[in-house]
Motif scaffolding. Sequence first.
Motif, mmCIF file in Angstrom:
data_model
loop_
_atom_site.group_PDB
_atom_site.id
_atom_site.type_symbol
_atom_site.label_atom_id
_atom_site.label_comp_id
_atom_site.label_asym_id
_atom_site.label_seq_id
_atom_site.Cartn_x
_atom_site.Cartn_y
_atom_site.Cartn_z
ATOM 1 N N SER A 189 0.878 -1.328 -0.028
ATOM 2 C CA SER A 189 -0.029 0.013 -0.048
ATOM 3 C C SER A 189 0.713 1.207 0.028
ATOM 4 C CB SER A 189 -0.905 0.007 1.209
ATOM 5 O OG SER A 189 -0.397 0.190 2.398
ATOM 6 N N MET A 190 2.124 1.227 0.494
ATOM 7 C CA MET A 190 2.942 2.604 0.417
ATOM 8 C C MET A 190 3.818 2.491 -0.769
ATOM 9 S SD MET A 190 1.574 4.176 2.420
ATOM 10 C CE MET A 190 2.636 5.463 2.717
ATOM 11 N N VAL A 229 -0.726 0.244 10.997
ATOM 12 C CA VAL A 229 -0.452 0.521 9.721
ATOM 13 C C VAL A 229 0.499 1.665 9.691
ATOM 14 C CG1 VAL A 229 -2.915 -0.399 8.880
ATOM 15 C CG2 VAL A 229 -2.744 2.228 9.297
ATOM 16 N N LYS A 269 0.845 4.939 7.098
ATOM 17 C CA LYS A 269 0.038 5.664 5.923
ATOM 18 C C LYS A 269 0.551 7.166 6.093
ATOM 19 C CE LYS A 269 -2.546 2.172 5.233
ATOM 20 N NZ LYS A 269 -2.251 1.497 3.851
ATOM 21 N N ARG A 270 0.471 7.936 5.097
ATOM 22 C CA ARG A 270 0.493 9.277 4.746
ATOM 23 C C ARG A 270 -0.575 10.085 5.352
ATOM 24 N NH1 ARG A 270 4.996 11.227 2.325
ATOM 25 N NH2 ARG A 270 5.201 9.310 1.085
ATOM 26 N N LEU A 299 -5.952 10.008 6.650
ATOM 27 C CA LEU A 299 -4.480 9.046 6.315
ATOM 28 C C LEU A 299 -4.892 8.280 5.045
ATOM 29 C CD1 LEU A 299 -3.964 7.547 9.709
ATOM 30 C CD2 LEU A 299 -3.108 9.524 8.611
ATOM 31 N N SER A 340 -2.863 5.748 1.611
ATOM 32 C CA SER A 340 -1.760 4.958 0.850
ATOM 33 C C SER A 340 -1.264 5.737 -0.072
ATOM 34 C CB SER A 340 -2.489 3.623 0.411
ATOM 35 O OG SER A 340 -3.285 2.879 1.402
ATOM 36 N N ASP A 341 -0.144 5.491 -0.443
ATOM 37 C CA ASP A 341 0.876 6.251 -1.649
ATOM 38 C C ASP A 341 0.176 5.294 -2.722
ATOM 39 O OD1 ASP A 341 1.937 8.201 -0.021
ATOM 40 O OD2 ASP A 341 4.080 7.163 -0.330
ATOM 41 N N ASP A 347 -7.210 2.435 3.875
ATOM 42 C CA ASP A 347 -7.023 3.755 4.390
ATOM 43 C C ASP A 347 -8.159 4.661 4.849
ATOM 44 O OD1 ASP A 347 -7.751 4.867 1.937
ATOM 45 O OD2 ASP A 347 -5.841 5.075 1.160
#
Length: 119
Positions: free
Chosen positions: A21-22, A56, A58-59, A75, A77-78, A85
């Motif tokens: 996910s990132m 998790v 996350k960004r 938050l 995911s990239d 997310d």
Amino acid sequence: MRRPRSKAATPVGLARVRGRSMEPTLAGGDLLLVRHGAAVRPGLLVLARFPDGTLVVKRVAESRATRTGSRGWWLLSDNPGEGIDSRHRGAIADEDVVAVVRARLWPSPCRSRRLLHEA
């Protein structure tokens, strides 16, 4: 915003990335250095706890109120095609943002500045 830290809390720790996910920022197996109690702001990578207890990475996209009206964070995911997310779970409460990612330690070390990107 700086959150108070419990005296029993460890100020730094490690986290291992699982899943895709990132990507492309982080890959499964990456080892991260995280700082508990650090100030959270948009653009940073964080370690957070979802309501089901899952931890998790996350960004932080932005500050948003949770469903209960308390302070929270949106938050993401990239890699939006992978993982779960805030688009699926809603805003995550401020107290459930466990730590801020400070560096990737393995396999290719880099400081958090290089992990940032414009959202």
